[in-house]
Design a protein around this motif. Structure first.
Motif, short mmCIF file in Angstrom:
data_model
loop_
_atom_site.label_atom_id
_atom_site.label_comp_id
_atom_site.label_asym_id
_atom_site.label_seq_id
_atom_site.Cartn_x
_atom_site.Cartn_y
_atom_site.Cartn_z
N SER A 44 -10.98 -19.60 -4.31
CA SER A 44 -11.21 -21.00 -4.41
C SER A 44 -12.83 -21.13 -3.96
O SER A 44 -13.20 -22.17 -4.63
CB SER A 44 -10.27 -21.89 -3.60
OG SER A 44 -9.02 -21.88 -4.16
N ASN A 45 -13.13 -20.35 -3.06
CA ASN A 45 -14.58 -20.35 -2.60
C ASN A 45 -15.53 -19.61 -3.46
O ASN A 45 -16.67 -19.63 -2.91
CB ASN A 45 -14.65 -19.98 -0.99
CG ASN A 45 -14.07 -18.51 -0.87
OD1 ASN A 45 -14.07 -18.00 -1.93
ND2 ASN A 45 -13.99 -18.03 0.19
N GLY A 46 -15.20 -19.02 -4.38
CA GLY A 46 -15.89 -18.42 -5.36
C GLY A 46 -16.10 -16.91 -5.15
O GLY A 46 -16.90 -16.33 -5.92
N LYS A 47 -15.67 -16.47 -3.93
CA LYS A 47 -15.98 -15.00 -3.87
C LYS A 47 -14.89 -14.13 -4.51
O LYS A 47 -13.75 -14.63 -4.62
CB LYS A 47 -15.61 -14.72 -2.23
CG LYS A 47 -16.63 -15.21 -1.35
CD LYS A 47 -16.57 -14.88 0.05
CE LYS A 47 -17.84 -15.62 1.12
NZ LYS A 47 -17.70 -15.06 2.31
N PRO A 48 -15.16 -12.94 -4.91
CA PRO A 48 -14.06 -12.12 -5.66
C PRO A 48 -13.03 -11.43 -4.96
O PRO A 48 -13.42 -11.10 -3.79
CB PRO A 48 -15.18 -11.27 -6.39
CG PRO A 48 -16.13 -10.91 -5.28
CD PRO A 48 -16.32 -12.24 -4.72
N HIS A 49 -12.01 -11.36 -5.52
CA HIS A 49 -10.92 -10.64 -4.70
C HIS A 49 -10.88 -9.28 -5.89
O HIS A 49 -10.53 -9.28 -7.19
CB HIS A 49 -9.40 -11.39 -4.65
CG HIS A 49 -8.43 -10.43 -3.95
ND1 HIS A 49 -7.36 -9.88 -4.76
CD2 HIS A 49 -8.54 -9.79 -2.93
CE1 HIS A 49 -6.67 -9.42 -3.86
NE2 HIS A 49 -7.28 -9.28 -2.71
N THR A 50 -11.10 -8.01 -5.40
CA THR A 50 -11.59 -7.17 -6.37
C THR A 50 -10.36 -6.02 -6.45
O THR A 50 -10.32 -5.01 -7.11
CB THR A 50 -12.70 -6.05 -5.77
OG1 THR A 50 -12.38 -5.94 -4.30
CG2 THR A 50 -13.93 -6.93 -5.96
N GLY A 51 -9.12 -6.56 -6.03
CA GLY A 51 -7.98 -5.73 -6.28
C GLY A 51 -6.68 -6.72 -6.29
O GLY A 51 -6.76 -7.75 -6.46
N ILE A 52 -5.50 -5.94 -6.28
CA ILE A 52 -4.00 -6.44 -5.93
C ILE A 52 -3.50 -6.31 -4.75
O ILE A 52 -3.65 -5.25 -4.35
CB ILE A 52 -3.23 -6.18 -7.19
CG1 ILE A 52 -3.62 -6.80 -8.61
CG2 ILE A 52 -1.80 -6.70 -7.11
CD1 ILE A 52 -2.73 -6.23 -9.83
N ASP A 53 -2.86 -7.46 -4.00
CA ASP A 53 -2.30 -7.13 -2.61
C ASP A 53 -0.73 -7.18 -2.91
O ASP A 53 -0.29 -8.21 -3.54
CB ASP A 53 -2.87 -8.30 -1.77
CG ASP A 53 -4.22 -8.25 -1.26
OD1 ASP A 53 -4.80 -7.18 -1.56
OD2 ASP A 53 -4.62 -9.29 -0.92
N PHE A 54 -0.38 -6.20 -2.37
CA PHE A 54 1.15 -6.11 -2.38
C PHE A 54 1.79 -5.88 -0.97
O PHE A 54 1.48 -5.24 -0.03
CB PHE A 54 1.53 -4.77 -3.21
CG PHE A 54 1.20 -4.30 -4.73
CD1 PHE A 54 2.09 -5.02 -5.41
CD2 PHE A 54 0.09 -3.68 -4.74
CE1 PHE A 54 1.51 -4.89 -6.83
CE2 PHE A 54 -0.44 -3.82 -6.10
CZ PHE A 54 0.51 -4.04 -7.00
#
Length: 484
Positions: free
Chosen positions: A374-384
């Motif tokens: 929501s802050n505009g920063k990327p999440h570059t993967g998937i968290d399990f």
């Protein structure tokens, strides 16, 4: 006679030759001079056009930054208004945390705009300083010339005043005595000798008066001319002062902008740091309650950049499967031996390398998907999310190219190179936040082989596996390749 004619003829011929030569030289010189002037004028015009274009761009940028500031300020007010509607109990909800992160993103952008505005204002201040220096020198020279001209004018004026006053006295004396007195002085002469003597005296006085009048007129003309020149110098001096004052005012204005923005940046940073700390605190509570662990969203940007730069440097140096032996630190002969033992450790031009298994077998729920916070920063993967110590396995066969144990960012992480797909793109996977790592750099691994034990090292709210897919150096959505 013949010699005389011959000499005259030679002189005439030489004169004609000289005249023709002079014309030719003049004709040759004029176009060149004209061309030189034309080139100089063209260069000056180009320089003027460039400056005009540069000034236009600066004004457009300044206008854009002001508009961005206004828009971001409005968004910030709306965001804060929404946050104020939540009571204390609702602050640990994902919705509230997302809104808070949205505000953090707006604040972050606002700081970037303010910083850019400060840089632009500083650049203007520096530019104005450079423009002011020659203007001050020019003004000093003009002031000196004006002062000298004023001094010369004052001296001339005093001289004229003195001469004019003398002439006025003579006029007054002549008025008082009148023409009759002069005539009486002549007629009352005792004899011709006295008459002639008085006549010569009156004549000399009249001549002196005429010369005095001429001197008065000449000095008056000088004063008028000098006054015109002085007025011109005064106008030039006034224009130079006005230009300098305008530059000084502009510099002061830009300096004030720098100081105001710096003060505002300092205040915004305090608010931003407080909001980030609050977001991380609430997010830790939320992920713990939901058992859906992931990364904190407000990681230090400089730290994140440092880690990413290190990874990118490694990726840029990757060789193609037909060139590679193993990725790094082992002795060359050992690397060659390993590759000979398993020739097909890497895919070469096959899309099979994009058919990936899940990194933590038996754990398929996702706490944070690929995309943007929501802050505009990327999440570059998937968290399990998974319990500490769970098996973290290779999504596809390949060779281990990086093992790092950090207490920040990715924490303990492993990178595996799988080879190239049918388009020749290099495929790499990354497994982060492990509690321990079981493989080493240069080791060949099979699909499903355990690489590490899951954990919560680095930037993590709790035990989970952060999984990335990197295609030719670009981080892609792992969901497009998993379970195939």
């Amino acid at each position: 006679m013949k010699n005389s004619l011959t000499k005259k003829l030679i002189c005439i011929i030489l004169s004609v030759i000289f005249a023709v030569s002079s014309c030719c030289l003049t004709a040759w010189a004029e176009p060149n001079e004209s061309e030189s002037v034309s080139q100089s004028e063209s260069a000056a015009k180009d320089e003027k056009d460039d400056k005009k274009q540069s000034d236009k761009k600066k004004k457009e940028l300044e206008k854009t930054l002001k508009q961005q500031k206004k828009e971001l300020n409005e968004k910030l007010k709306k965001s804060q208004k929404k946050l104020n509607e939540y009571d204390e109990n609702a602050k640990t909800t994902e919705e509230y945390i997302d809104l808070l992160d949205e505000k953090i993103g707006i604040l972050d952008k606002e700081l970037q705009v303010l910083t850019e505005e400060v840089e632009e204002a500083r650049a203007k201040v520096d530019e104005l300083k450079e423009q002011i220096k020659p203007l001050k020198k020019q003004l000093k020279v003009l002031q000196k010339r004006y002062d000298e001209a004023q001094e010369e004018f004052d001296k001339l004026h005093d001289d004229f005043t003195e001469t004019y006053n003398m002439y006025c006295l003579r006029l007054r004396a002549m008025y008082i005595s009148g023409n009759e007195s002069l005539l009486a002085a002549l007629l009352c002469s005792k004899d011709l000798s006295q008459f002639l003597s008085r006549y010569e005296m009156i004549k000399a006085v009249a001549k002196s008066d005429t010369e005095l009048l001429k001197e008065v007129n000449a000095k008056m003309e000088k004063i008028i001319t000098k006054q015109g020149g002085l007025n011109e110098r005064k106008a030039v001096l006034k224009a130079a002062k006005a230009e300098l004052d305008a530059k000084l005012d502009e510099r002061k204005k830009q300096q004030q902008t720098v100081e105001n923005d710096q003060e505002l940046i300092a205040k915004k940073k305090i608010i931003l740091d407080d909001d980030r700390a609050e977001s991380d605190r609430l997010f830790a509570v939320y992920t713990k309650n939901a058992k859906m662990y992931t990364e904190f969203r407000n990681e230090d940007e400089e730290i994140a950049k440092k880690v990413n730069d290190e990874i990118n440097a490694l990726l840029n140096g990757l060789k193609s499967p037909d060139e590679i032996t193993t990725a790094v630190t082992k002795d060359r002969s050992q690397q060659e031996k390993e590759m000979e033992d398993e020739e097909k450790s890497l895919y070469d031009g096959s899309d099979a390398c994009l058919s990936l298994g899940f990194p933590v077998p038996g754990h398929y729920s996702v706490s944070c998907a690929y995309g943007y916070y929501s802050n505009g920063k990327p999440h570059t993967g998937i968290d399990f999310p998974c319990p500490t110590g769970s098996r973290v396995c290779a999504a596809q066969k390949g060779v281990v190219i990086k093992v790092r144990r950090l207490n920040y960012s990715y924490g303990y992480y492993v990178m595996v190179y799988h080879g190239t797909d049918s388009k020749g793109r290099k495929i790499v996977t990354l497994y982060a936040h492990n509690s321990s790592i079981l493989v080493s750099v240069g080791q060949n691994v099979a699909k499903g082989q355990q690489l590490a034990r899951s954990g919560s090292t680095g930037n993590s709210t709790g035990p989970h596996c952060h999984f990335e897919v990197i295609v030719d150096g670009a981080k892609k959505n792992p969901a497009n390749y998993l379970g195939k």
